[in-house]
Write a protein that holds these residues in place. Sequence first.
Motif, mmCIF file in Angstrom:
data_model
loop_
_atom_site.group_PDB
_atom_site.id
_atom_site.type_symbol
_atom_site.label_atom_id
_atom_site.label_comp_id
_atom_site.label_asym_id
_atom_site.label_seq_id
_atom_site.Cartn_x
_atom_site.Cartn_y
_atom_site.Cartn_z
ATOM 1 N N GLN A 1 -2.576 -1.847 9.212
ATOM 2 C CA GLN A 1 -3.979 -1.592 8.862
ATOM 3 C C GLN A 1 -4.560 -2.868 8.269
ATOM 4 O O GLN A 1 -5.024 -2.886 7.134
ATOM 5 C CB GLN A 1 -4.095 -0.442 7.868
ATOM 6 C CG GLN A 1 -3.444 0.851 8.328
ATOM 7 C CD GLN A 1 -3.592 1.954 7.301
ATOM 8 O OE1 GLN A 1 -4.667 2.513 7.083
ATOM 9 N NE2 GLN A 1 -2.489 2.286 6.646
ATOM 10 N N ARG A 2 -4.532 -3.942 9.029
ATOM 11 C CA ARG A 2 -4.809 -5.276 8.504
ATOM 12 C C ARG A 2 -6.237 -5.447 8.022
ATOM 13 O O ARG A 2 -6.516 -6.321 7.204
ATOM 14 C CB ARG A 2 -4.461 -6.347 9.529
ATOM 15 C CG ARG A 2 -5.232 -6.314 10.819
ATOM 16 C CD ARG A 2 -4.745 -7.406 11.778
ATOM 17 N NE ARG A 2 -4.909 -8.731 11.233
ATOM 18 C CZ ARG A 2 -4.022 -9.716 11.349
ATOM 19 N NH1 ARG A 2 -2.892 -9.515 11.994
ATOM 20 N NH2 ARG A 2 -4.266 -10.896 10.836
ATOM 21 N N ARG A 3 -7.169 -4.623 8.479
ATOM 22 C CA ARG A 3 -8.558 -4.758 8.037
ATOM 23 C C ARG A 3 -8.833 -4.023 6.732
ATOM 24 O O ARG A 3 -9.915 -4.157 6.160
ATOM 25 C CB ARG A 3 -9.514 -4.268 9.127
ATOM 26 C CG ARG A 3 -9.457 -5.110 10.405
ATOM 27 C CD ARG A 3 -10.567 -4.761 11.367
ATOM 28 N NE ARG A 3 -10.511 -5.596 12.565
ATOM 29 C CZ ARG A 3 -11.019 -6.824 12.656
ATOM 30 N NH1 ARG A 3 -11.621 -7.362 11.599
ATOM 31 N NH2 ARG A 3 -10.934 -7.504 13.780
ATOM 32 N N LYS A 4 -7.853 -3.259 6.284
ATOM 33 C CA LYS A 4 -8.020 -2.527 5.032
ATOM 34 C C LYS A 4 -7.449 -3.321 3.866
ATOM 35 O O LYS A 4 -6.590 -4.186 4.031
ATOM 36 C CB LYS A 4 -7.333 -1.163 5.126
ATOM 37 C CG LYS A 4 -7.980 -0.230 6.139
ATOM 38 C CD LYS A 4 -7.372 1.151 6.083
ATOM 39 C CE LYS A 4 -8.081 2.097 7.053
ATOM 40 N NZ LYS A 4 -7.514 3.469 7.004
ATOM 41 N N MET A 5 -7.938 -3.004 2.651
ATOM 42 C CA MET A 5 -7.401 -3.632 1.454
ATOM 43 C C MET A 5 -5.971 -3.159 1.232
ATOM 44 O O MET A 5 -5.572 -2.080 1.675
ATOM 45 C CB MET A 5 -8.258 -3.271 0.245
ATOM 46 C CG MET A 5 -9.684 -3.783 0.323
ATOM 47 S SD MET A 5 -10.634 -3.291 -1.148
ATOM 48 C CE MET A 5 -12.264 -3.885 -0.675
ATOM 49 N N SER B 1 -3.663 0.094 2.495
ATOM 50 C CA SER B 1 -2.618 -0.031 3.520
ATOM 51 C C SER B 1 -1.214 0.185 2.964
ATOM 52 O O SER B 1 -0.316 0.613 3.690
ATOM 53 C CB SER B 1 -2.713 -1.402 4.202
ATOM 54 O OG SER B 1 -2.519 -2.455 3.278
ATOM 55 N N ARG C 1 -7.242 -7.521 -1.844
ATOM 56 C CA ARG C 1 -7.021 -8.485 -0.763
ATOM 57 C C ARG C 1 -6.556 -7.772 0.501
ATOM 58 O O ARG C 1 -6.081 -6.637 0.460
ATOM 59 C CB ARG C 1 -5.973 -9.521 -1.188
ATOM 60 C CG ARG C 1 -6.476 -10.488 -2.238
ATOM 61 C CD ARG C 1 -5.353 -11.332 -2.818
ATOM 62 N NE ARG C 1 -4.698 -12.165 -1.799
ATOM 63 C CZ ARG C 1 -3.632 -12.928 -2.056
ATOM 64 N NH1 ARG C 1 -3.110 -12.946 -3.287
ATOM 65 N NH2 ARG C 1 -3.102 -13.668 -1.102
ATOM 66 N N ARG C 2 -6.662 -8.484 1.629
ATOM 67 C CA ARG C 2 -6.169 -7.980 2.905
ATOM 68 C C ARG C 2 -4.887 -8.716 3.280
ATOM 69 O O ARG C 2 -4.644 -9.821 2.818
ATOM 70 C CB ARG C 2 -7.240 -8.131 3.988
ATOM 71 C CG ARG C 2 -8.430 -7.201 3.781
ATOM 72 C CD ARG C 2 -9.522 -7.437 4.801
ATOM 73 N NE ARG C 2 -10.570 -6.421 4.723
ATOM 74 C CZ ARG C 2 -11.544 -6.412 3.810
ATOM 75 N NH1 ARG C 2 -11.615 -7.382 2.895
ATOM 76 N NH2 ARG C 2 -12.444 -5.441 3.803
#
Length: 272
Positions: free
Chosen positions: A227-231, A235, A255-256
């Motif tokens: 879930q790389r676009r989530k903080m 994730s 951060r992501r």
Amino acid sequence: MDDLPPIRETIARHGLSASKALGQNFLLDEQLLGRIAAIPGNLRGEPVLEVGPGPGGLTRALLRAGARVTAIEMDQRCLPALAELSDAFPDRLTVIQGDAMKLDHGEIMRAEPFHVLSNLPYNVGTALFVRWLCGEDWPPQWRSLTLMFQREVAERIVAKPGTSAYGRLAVLAQWRAEAKLAMKVHRSAFTPPPKVMSAIVHVTPTNAPEGVSARMLGRLTEAAFGQRRKMLRQSLKGIPGALDALARVGIDETRRAETVSVTEFVELARTL
């Protein structure tokens, strides 16, 4: 070696063609194949594991370099061409017909340190790479990995934090190994030409950080980059203790994943 016909003639004589279902693309340029075989350094007398040799183009280059090759090939059509190489290089080539994903590579290589060189079938390349990287025992039995990937995948393996290519493969490849892009290969070098460009990655193991579980690091990176676009607070919430560990390590939970360095992932895994 000089008595063998060109690999293109061998392919024609055996009526071989690359199988899309098996992710095959044949390399026929013997100069290029020789350059690939030279990437790990001197292979004279060294044991080498090759996955998916096909008709044996890279296999020839490895044998010419003096290596002792064990080749795993699933495609039965290629076995007669490989048998000709076995006859030409007695006691230097062992061919195993089977699925590399289902075989114990350490057992096949008789518990001896070995190099891996392969024009990996596209459909299993990443899975095999992750398998070689994720063993708990370190240093691994393999001494180096020299592997052909689609160029996009190769760039992910060597990517740095903060770039769009940075992800799970980069962390797994770099936390206890050195990964570099060794050579780019144009699509026209293959028969048939794939739709994408390719590149060769060379990986050598380094010292592993103490107190870190490869399994835990794998769980962290799978969750974070899944879930790389989530903080990170979103994730990683499925991993018990992860949010507390973020605070202890000093990583801002807003951060992501793509901004978290390899060193920070290692510290997080160690804390957990």
